[in-house]
Write an enzyme that holds these catalytic residues in place. Structure first.
Site, short mmCIF file in Angstrom:
data_model
loop_
_atom_site.label_atom_id
_atom_site.label_comp_id
_atom_site.label_asym_id
_atom_site.label_seq_id
_atom_site.Cartn_x
_atom_site.Cartn_y
_atom_site.Cartn_z
N ASP A 315 18.40 22.08 -18.42
CA ASP A 315 18.69 20.68 -18.10
C ASP A 315 19.93 20.56 -17.21
OD1 ASP A 315 18.30 17.76 -18.68
OD2 ASP A 315 20.29 17.98 -19.54
N GLU A 368 15.96 22.22 -13.85
CA GLU A 368 15.93 20.81 -13.48
C GLU A 368 17.10 20.61 -12.52
OE1 GLU A 368 16.94 16.36 -14.31
OE2 GLU A 368 17.83 17.93 -15.54
#
Length: 638
Positions: A315, A368
């Site tokens: 993330d 990401e």
């Protein structure tokens, strides 16, 4: 016998690796471990707190006495406190009491605890990760399932809101009860992988799991570590890989967590210009501190090792790469060269990927990362960050922006829908329609689509056909696959009752068949990351808002042709160039009545005319459905 016995699992080599940032299995030594010492069963504790002058274990077993069970500081200046406490074992609740050198008194949960109390309680629980795994067949074959030239279709899930018990809608389903519902559903829908938003322990449920305090603990909201292992095992038994969201970018400031762990900024940077995240009001790991690198990389290896996780989606990578991420001038500190790149984070990500692929070469790491940073999915030895894949955020933004246009105006935005192929092969891209696109007023995917109800559903079917035929692997957030009407709400279940209505059932059927088609047509996956797997046949027909392109696999006979009509005008006698002669069959039609489409008749098979068209040697004249697309494949000559 003393309250705390001198004992250690740590060798000098362990400590030297830890201090060098190269110990990637710290979970085997740090935290709490039940074992026998001098014939007595008890628990060994080890915690890193170099700026403490006292560290004690407190819990129910000693009435939370801060002084009765003091750990011993190691003699090697590592800052590790350790000791063996007899007659303590699994299920015991505990915390560390830390008296800092400053005199400050802190109560902290164990950073390496394998289980925590269920929120809002915050104590650690002595536990283990022993499990008798029965997924050997999957583990020995998963290299093929995870390969970059194989189908990779991901179903993203927020565990707490996928479904809830109809009898107790305020209660979460457990890992085990979810196993009986989610696994067969993902299998029926044809997804190759499931991706869980973070399941590590987090105190604040509305953070969706992205504000983690217990990095080594599966959240207790849904059961025990072994319950989660059972769920993973059941996915594996059904041929489905499990990806977990991993958050090495920041952590919350809860008093019991990592923040100011020993009275100093131990895990995070002291200077808020480097250590405080302005967007999430959280704290940024100090990637330049070797012990923190050991902690984080050990955590990544832990989930792959102990939970048999098949991939990590990392993330907020962009926030790690740039020192000025979401900061104004004067709010950040340049690197040693005067630049904005976070050199310590870059080095950490390289080490992370080398460690993961060096230990588990059959998994995938997925970034990401939302910027134009080069080489995110290039191997470290070739100058990249070393990820296996990267989310294609530009494609997602351009695609949704285009599809939100009224079809009458799409001809003015044609370049927006074709632009992605200019850079599609610069990385190993995954196409994400994630949770972030259906919250905070952004509307559901269905309600991003323009027009009346029929047009909305037709647009969504067309969007999914475009996604599944565009180069790159795929990710859909839960609910998208049946046209969830409302935005995702973490506090309640998906609206499964919508499947009582034909349009939603049609979307679900379409996604199911797209997954099946994706897996059975090598042209759609074998060359997802190389330019010879895609060719425009006609990408310039802005006036009609029609796209025609080919997807190619390793063998010429697998080639397919895709034609998309981005307007509600049904086309008849539309000529499409095809790569060769013979009979071309319609193998998919997003407007088919089985998907609740209009059912406009499309000839199922067409003989190619010897008429060069769209720079192709042959062509077919056919109909194109309104707000619909078709896939053609040449009939085998065998």
């Amino acid at each position: 016998m003393k309250n705390v016995e001198v004992f250690s699992l740590l060798t000098d080599f362990d400590v030297s690796l830890f201090q060098a940032g190269k110990h990637f299995k710290l979970y085997e030594k740090m935290g709490s471990h039940v074992l026998q010492h001098l014939g007595v069963t008890g628990t060994y504790f080890a915690v890193w707190a170099p700026n403490a002058r006292q560290v004690s274990v407190t819990g129910n077993f000693n009435g939370w006495n801060r002084d009765s069970h003091q750990l011993f500081v190691r003699w090697d200046s590592s800052g590790i406190w350790e000791g063996f406490i007899p007659h303590t074992g699994n299920g015991e609740i505990y915390k560390y009491f830390i008296r800092a050198n400053s005199g400050e008194e802190l109560e902290k949960s164990d950073p390496f605890a394998l289980r925590w109390e269920e929120a809002p309680k915050t104590a650690s629980i002595i536990w283990d990760t022993w499990y008798e795994w029965k997924d050997r067949s999957w583990m020995t074959a998963r290299a093929e399932k995870n390969a970059l030239n194989k189908p990779f279709s991901v179903y993203e899930v927020h565990f707490g809101s996928w479904a809830k018990s109809p009898e107790s809608p305020d209660q979460f389903l457990s890992y085990r009860s979810m196993a009986g519902k989610l696994v067969p559903y993902v299998k029926e829908m044809g997804f190759t992988h499931v991706e869980f938003m973070p399941l590590a322990e987090h105190p604040y449920y509305p953070s969706w799991g992205y504000q983690i305090t217990g990095y080594f603990a599966a959240t207790s909201r849904y059961g025990t570590p072994q319950d989660l292992m059972y769920l993973v095992e059941l996915f594996h038994e059904n041929g489905i890989g499990v990806i977990m969201d991993w958050v090495p970018s920041h952590f919350p400031g809860d008093a019991h967590g990592l923040h100011r762990f020993d009275g100093t900024h131990l895990y995070e940077h002291e200077d808020p210009r480097k250590g405080f995240h302005p967007d999430w009001k959280s704290h940024i790991f100090n990637y330049g501190r070797n012990e923190v690198r050991s902690f984080l990389i050990s955590n990544a290896i832990f989930w792959l090792d102990r939970y048999h996780i098949d991939g990590l989606r990392v993330d907020a990578v962009a926030s790690m790469l740039y020192l000025d991420y979401s900061r104004k001038a004067g709010e950040w500190i340049p690197n040693e060269h005067g630049g904005r790149e976070n050199l310590e984070a870059i080095s950490f990500l390289e080490d992370f990927n080398k460690a993961v692929y060096g230990t588990f070469p059959d998994v995938q790491t997925i970034a990401e990362e939302s910027t134009a940073w080069g080489g995110v999915s290039k191997p470290v030895h070739l100058g990249g960050l070393g990820f296996g894949m990267k989310w294609m955020m530009g494609w997602m933004n351009d695609t949704l922006s285009y599809f939100q246009q009224d079809p009458v105006y799409r001809k003015y935005h044609h370049r927006q829908i074709t632009f992605s192929t200019i850079y599609a092969f610069t990385e190993n891209f995954m196409l994400p329609f994630s949770h972030d696109e259906v919250v905070h007023g952004k509307k559901s995917l269905l309600y991003k689509m323009p027009g009346n109800d029929w047009e909305r559903f037709a647009n969504l079917r067309l969007l999914f056909l475009y996604m599944f035929t565009h180069p790159g692997t795929k990710l859909l957030f839960m609910g998208d696959e049946f046209g969830q009407s409302s935005e995702w709400a973490f506090s309640r279940s998906l609206d499964w009752h919508l499947l009582e209505y034909a349009p939603h059932l049609g979307i679900q059927s379409l996604v199911k068949q797209l997954n099946a088609l994706y897996k059975q047509e090598p042209a759609l996956y074998e060359k997802s990351f190389t330019p010879d797997g895609f060719a425009w046949i006609d990408g310039g027909d802005a006036a009609n808002s029609i796209l025609v392109y080919a997807r190619k696999g390793d063998h010429q006979h697998d080639e397919v042709v895709v034609a998309l009509n981005m307007t509600p005008v049904s086309r008849t006698g539309f000529r499409i160039g095809v790569p060769g002669p013979g009979e071309w069959q319609v193998i998919f039609n997003s407007d088919d009545r089985q998907f609740d489409g209009s059912g406009v008749y499309i000839q199922p098979a067409l003989s190619a005319d010897n008429i060069a068209w769209m720079n192709q040697p042959c062509s077919v004249s056919m109909g194109l459905p309104p707000l619909g697309g078709i896939i053609l494949k040449r009939k085998s000559q065998e």
